[in-house]
Design a protein around this motif. Sequence first.
Motif, short mmCIF file in Angstrom:
data_model
loop_
_atom_site.label_atom_id
_atom_site.label_comp_id
_atom_site.label_asym_id
_atom_site.label_seq_id
_atom_site.Cartn_x
_atom_site.Cartn_y
_atom_site.Cartn_z
N UNK A 52 4.67 -14.90 -6.09
CA UNK A 52 4.01 -15.27 -4.84
C UNK A 52 4.58 -14.49 -3.67
N UNK A 53 5.89 -14.34 -3.61
CA UNK A 53 6.52 -13.57 -2.53
C UNK A 53 6.08 -12.11 -2.57
N UNK A 54 5.99 -11.53 -3.77
CA UNK A 54 5.55 -10.14 -3.90
C UNK A 54 4.11 -9.98 -3.45
N UNK A 55 3.26 -10.92 -3.84
CA UNK A 55 1.86 -10.88 -3.43
C UNK A 55 1.74 -10.98 -1.92
N UNK A 56 2.51 -11.91 -1.31
CA UNK A 56 2.49 -12.04 0.14
C UNK A 56 2.95 -10.75 0.79
N UNK A 57 4.01 -10.15 0.29
CA UNK A 57 4.52 -8.91 0.86
C UNK A 57 3.45 -7.81 0.81
N UNK A 58 2.79 -7.67 -0.33
CA UNK A 58 1.74 -6.66 -0.47
C UNK A 58 0.63 -6.87 0.55
N UNK A 59 0.20 -8.12 0.69
CA UNK A 59 -0.91 -8.40 1.59
C UNK A 59 -0.50 -8.25 3.06
N UNK A 60 0.73 -8.63 3.39
CA UNK A 60 1.23 -8.45 4.76
C UNK A 60 1.26 -6.96 5.08
N UNK A 61 1.74 -6.15 4.15
CA UNK A 61 1.77 -4.71 4.39
C UNK A 61 0.37 -4.12 4.50
N UNK A 62 -0.57 -4.65 3.74
CA UNK A 62 -1.96 -4.20 3.84
C UNK A 62 -2.51 -4.53 5.22
N UNK A 63 -2.20 -5.72 5.74
CA UNK A 63 -2.65 -6.09 7.09
C UNK A 63 -2.05 -5.15 8.13
N UNK A 64 -0.78 -4.80 7.96
CA UNK A 64 -0.12 -3.88 8.89
C UNK A 64 -0.80 -2.51 8.85
N UNK A 65 -1.11 -2.05 7.63
CA UNK A 65 -1.79 -0.75 7.47
C UNK A 65 -3.18 -0.77 8.09
N UNK A 66 -3.79 -1.95 8.18
CA UNK A 66 -5.11 -2.09 8.79
C UNK A 66 -5.02 -2.12 10.31
#
Length: 106
Positions: A48-62
């Motif tokens: 879950x933490x890894x998934x959150x990290x991936x999605x947070x970074x995707x939001x930052x990239x957006x």
Amino acid sequence: MSNDPEQTQEVRRLVEAIAAFRDIEDDEACAVAVSRALEDWPGYQVKLRQLRQQRVNALKEQGRTWKEIGQLLGGVSAARAQQIGKGLSGAQRRRADREAREPAAG
């Protein structure tokens, strides 16, 4: 179970699954089932933490700011949102803070 309208369907299902343990009438069966779930939980927590990290970074990239991401995550600070993006857990943050305060060995 909470009737929070902000709670997503996935979170509700997870909360319901956890509450289902309480409904196991046989004490022994319940204790065994909860124990098995707890044995597996660290692995799920990591996922879950890894998934959150991936999605947070995707939001930052957006183009989202750390402040905006922090607000999306329930009002955490921009600094905490950035730490999540780096994959830093509470224990890792505390260790880094402690190391930053300690004088360099020399």
